[in-house]
Write a protein that holds these residues in place. Structure first.
Motif, PDB file in Angstrom:
ATOM      1  N   GLN A 103       7.464   2.546  -6.859  1.00 48.93           N
ATOM      2  CA  GLN A 103       6.676   2.248  -8.054  1.00 48.93           C
ATOM      3  C   GLN A 103       5.288   2.876  -8.023  1.00 48.93           C
ATOM      4  O   GLN A 103       4.626   2.956  -9.050  1.00 48.93           O
ATOM      5  CB  GLN A 103       6.505   0.742  -8.211  1.00 48.93           C
ATOM      6  CG  GLN A 103       7.776  -0.008  -8.470  1.00 48.93           C
ATOM      7  CD  GLN A 103       7.520  -1.505  -8.499  1.00 48.93           C
ATOM      8  OE1 GLN A 103       6.781  -2.038  -7.690  1.00 48.93           O
ATOM      9  NE2 GLN A 103       8.139  -2.170  -9.463  1.00 48.93           N
ATOM     10  N   ALA A 105       2.334   5.137  -8.363  1.00 51.16           N
ATOM     11  CA  ALA A 105       2.098   6.333  -9.177  1.00 51.16           C
ATOM     12  C   ALA A 105       0.856   7.109  -8.749  1.00 51.16           C
ATOM     13  O   ALA A 105       0.758   8.304  -8.996  1.00 51.16           O
ATOM     14  CB  ALA A 105       1.965   5.942 -10.642  1.00 51.16           C
ATOM     15  N   SER A 123      -2.402   2.673  -9.218  1.00 49.12           N
ATOM     16  CA  SER A 123      -1.566   2.837 -10.410  1.00 49.12           C
ATOM     17  C   SER A 123      -0.096   2.736 -10.027  1.00 49.12           C
ATOM     18  O   SER A 123       0.304   3.217  -8.960  1.00 49.12           O
ATOM     19  CB  SER A 123      -1.822   4.204 -11.054  1.00 49.12           C
ATOM     20  OG  SER A 123      -3.172   4.352 -11.396  1.00 49.12           O
ATOM     21  N   ASN A 125       4.095   2.814 -11.732  1.00 45.00           N
ATOM     22  CA  ASN A 125       4.978   3.132 -12.854  1.00 45.00           C
ATOM     23  C   ASN A 125       5.595   1.837 -13.350  1.00 45.00           C
ATOM     24  O   ASN A 125       6.077   1.032 -12.563  1.00 45.00           O
ATOM     25  CB  ASN A 125       6.076   4.095 -12.409  1.00 45.00           C
ATOM     26  CG  ASN A 125       5.533   5.455 -12.046  1.00 45.00           C
ATOM     27  OD1 ASN A 125       4.729   6.016 -12.782  1.00 45.00           O
ATOM     28  ND2 ASN A 125       5.957   5.982 -10.914  1.00 45.00           N
ATOM     29  N   VAL A 130       2.495   4.422 -16.983  1.00 47.96           N
ATOM     30  CA  VAL A 130       1.664   4.169 -15.805  1.00 47.96           C
ATOM     31  C   VAL A 130       0.666   3.055 -16.132  1.00 47.96           C
ATOM     32  O   VAL A 130       0.005   3.074 -17.167  1.00 47.96           O
ATOM     33  CB  VAL A 130       0.915   5.451 -15.369  1.00 47.96           C
ATOM     34  CG1 VAL A 130      -0.019   5.166 -14.206  1.00 47.96           C
ATOM     35  CG2 VAL A 130       1.909   6.543 -14.990  1.00 47.96           C
ATOM     36  N   ILE A 157       1.838   9.198  -1.405  1.00 44.97           N
ATOM     37  CA  ILE A 157       2.100   9.974  -2.628  1.00 44.97           C
ATOM     38  C   ILE A 157       2.844  11.261  -2.285  1.00 44.97           C
ATOM     39  O   ILE A 157       3.834  11.616  -2.940  1.00 44.97           O
ATOM     40  CB  ILE A 157       0.777  10.297  -3.366  1.00 44.97           C
ATOM     41  CG1 ILE A 157       0.148   9.033  -3.926  1.00 44.97           C
ATOM     42  CG2 ILE A 157       0.995  11.336  -4.471  1.00 44.97           C
ATOM     43  CD1 ILE A 157       0.860   8.417  -5.095  1.00 44.97           C
ATOM     44  N   TYR A 161       6.571  12.347  -3.464  1.00 46.71           N
ATOM     45  CA  TYR A 161       6.772  13.569  -4.241  1.00 46.71           C
ATOM     46  C   TYR A 161       7.821  14.465  -3.580  1.00 46.71           C
ATOM     47  O   TYR A 161       8.707  14.993  -4.251  1.00 46.71           O
ATOM     48  CB  TYR A 161       5.444  14.318  -4.385  1.00 46.71           C
ATOM     49  CG  TYR A 161       5.551  15.601  -5.179  1.00 46.71           C
ATOM     50  CD1 TYR A 161       5.605  15.567  -6.567  1.00 46.71           C
ATOM     51  CD2 TYR A 161       5.619  16.829  -4.529  1.00 46.71           C
ATOM     52  CE1 TYR A 161       5.718  16.730  -7.282  1.00 46.71           C
ATOM     53  CE2 TYR A 161       5.730  18.004  -5.255  1.00 46.71           C
ATOM     54  CZ  TYR A 161       5.780  17.948  -6.622  1.00 46.71           C
ATOM     55  OH  TYR A 161       5.898  19.100  -7.343  1.00 46.71           O
TER      56      TYR A 161
END
Length: 166
Positions: A103, A105, A123, A125, A130, A157, A161
């Protein structure tokens, strides 16, 4: 996330000692300003009394606006948790943010009050896009420790990714 005892954390950080010292400073300064005010009132030192009251108000407004806080981040294999509470209050309002890696973001570390106040905004999702959590004060986290926390969040992050783009 489950209880702390059942999880193996891959990263842990907290500023418990520093936040406890700042809380003691907060209480001691209140006692000092109040004691001085009673002394100046009892001895009819009205100008010093007014100066003490004004200085006390300025001190506590500044202190409260800085929002010095206990800050803790716990990273596990599946997500992370940020725990915090303000030490600029005698009432502890414990807050916690739990985010699963799937989750997460992004994040932002911002500065306010001419760089005296540092805040972390996380942040996630959601089904509506967002969403940002309210800012978490990192004012009592040193620059070196803040860089370390930012590095850990950036690694989360980056790993997310890489996993999504395989």
């Amino acid at each position: 996330m489950e209880s702390k005892e059942n999880i193996k954390f891959t990263y842990q950080y907290n500023n418990k000692k520093r936040s406890a010292n700042v809380f003691v400073l907060f209480i001691a300064s209140g006692v000092l300003f109040l004691g001085a005010a009673f002394y100046f009132l009892a001895t009819n030192m009205n100008i010093l009394l007014m100066a003490d009251v004004v200085a006390g108000i300025v001190w506590f407004v500044l202190f409260t606006n800085l929002k010095p806080s206990f800050f803790e981040i716990l990273v596990s294999e599946s997500g992370f948790q940020v725990n915090y509470y303000s030490v600029a209050s005698t009432m502890r309002n414990y807050q916690s943010i739990e985010i699963e890696f799937s989750q997460f973001a992004g994040f932002e570390v911002g500065r306010k009050m001419k760089g005296l106040k540092h805040e972390l905004i996380l942040s996630v999702n959601s089904k509506y896009g967002v969403a940002d959590y309210p800012p978490v004060s990192m004012t009592l986290v040193t620059k070196k420790e803040r860089k370390q926390v930012v590095s850990v969040l950036q690694q989360i992050i980056n790993q997310k990714y890489q996993f999504e783009h395989k």
